[in-house]
Motif scaffolding. Sequence first.
Motif, PDB file in Angstrom:
ATOM      1  N   GLN A 165       0.385  10.544  -3.433  1.00 30.08           N
ATOM      2  CA  GLN A 165      -0.141   9.186  -3.284  1.00 30.08           C
ATOM      3  C   GLN A 165      -0.861   8.746  -4.553  1.00 30.08           C
ATOM      4  O   GLN A 165      -0.695   7.619  -5.016  1.00 30.08           O
TER       5      GLN A 165
ATOM      6  N   VAL B  31       0.150   5.451  -6.729  1.00 32.50           N
ATOM      7  CA  VAL B  31      -0.792   4.371  -7.024  1.00 32.50           C
ATOM      8  C   VAL B  31      -0.927   4.225  -8.543  1.00 32.50           C
ATOM      9  O   VAL B  31      -0.892   3.110  -9.072  1.00 32.50           O
TER      10      VAL B  31
ATOM     11  N   GLY C  81      -3.943   2.128  -2.820  1.00 30.00           N
ATOM     12  CA  GLY C  81      -4.023   3.316  -1.982  1.00 30.00           C
ATOM     13  C   GLY C  81      -5.438   3.820  -1.832  1.00 30.00           C
ATOM     14  O   GLY C  81      -6.297   3.579  -2.685  1.00 30.00           O
TER      15      GLY C  81
ATOM     16  N   PHE D  65       0.803  -1.217   0.000  1.00 30.36           N
ATOM     17  CA  PHE D  65       0.000   0.000   0.000  1.00 30.36           C
ATOM     18  C   PHE D  65       0.839   1.272   0.000  1.00 30.36           C
ATOM     19  O   PHE D  65       1.991   1.283   0.405  1.00 30.36           O
ATOM     20  N   VAL D  66       0.166   2.324  -0.432  1.00 29.11           N
ATOM     21  CA  VAL D  66       0.688   3.692  -0.410  1.00 29.11           C
ATOM     22  C   VAL D  66      -0.128   4.435   0.648  1.00 29.11           C
ATOM     23  O   VAL D  66      -1.343   4.243   0.736  1.00 29.11           O
ATOM     24  N   SER D  67       0.524   5.267   1.462  1.00 27.00           N
ATOM     25  CA  SER D  67      -0.202   5.992   2.510  1.00 27.00           C
ATOM     26  C   SER D  67       0.499   7.308   2.818  1.00 27.00           C
ATOM     27  O   SER D  67       1.472   7.687   2.153  1.00 27.00           O
TER      28      SER D  67
END
Length: 155
Positions: free
Chosen positions: A81, A85, A92, A46-48
């Motif tokens: 973000q 993604v 994300g 994941f992207v955060s």
Amino acid sequence: MLKPPPKGRFVTRKLADYRLGLYASKAYLAREGVPTGRGDLSRHVFVSYIEELAGFAEMIALDQLLPGAAIVFRASSSAAQHAAVAAGMGLGVLHVFAAAEDERLVQLFPESMPESMEVWRSYWLVMHADLQRLPRVRAAADFLEEVTRGMRERL
């Protein structure tokens, strides 16, 4: 702001509600496979947001949806973000109003599905009570209200 201040001499008004949804790029899904349910998300990355924003629940929707998710990229802005993604770095939680218009992205588990991965948030207009009648502050507030009023159906 994403929520009214808890105290102080402020005038607040809700500008609009908006949705965040879980997205992946088509390239990422072709490479890693499409998750079929919430339980399947543990094998994805994941992207955060950066850790410094982790204390703001309104910012970190990923923690609300998937506590302990494996994060491979952190950014201080939603635009960064979105770009990560779209580039295929991972899944994300993105603004639906922006991501829905990006042909590189696919929403996973939208609101219409039983295992929805959407979160609702609100934008708030906040100004100090002593400044609310200044012409420049009033003009800025009026402008923001007009812009968000015209975008509500997209949010």
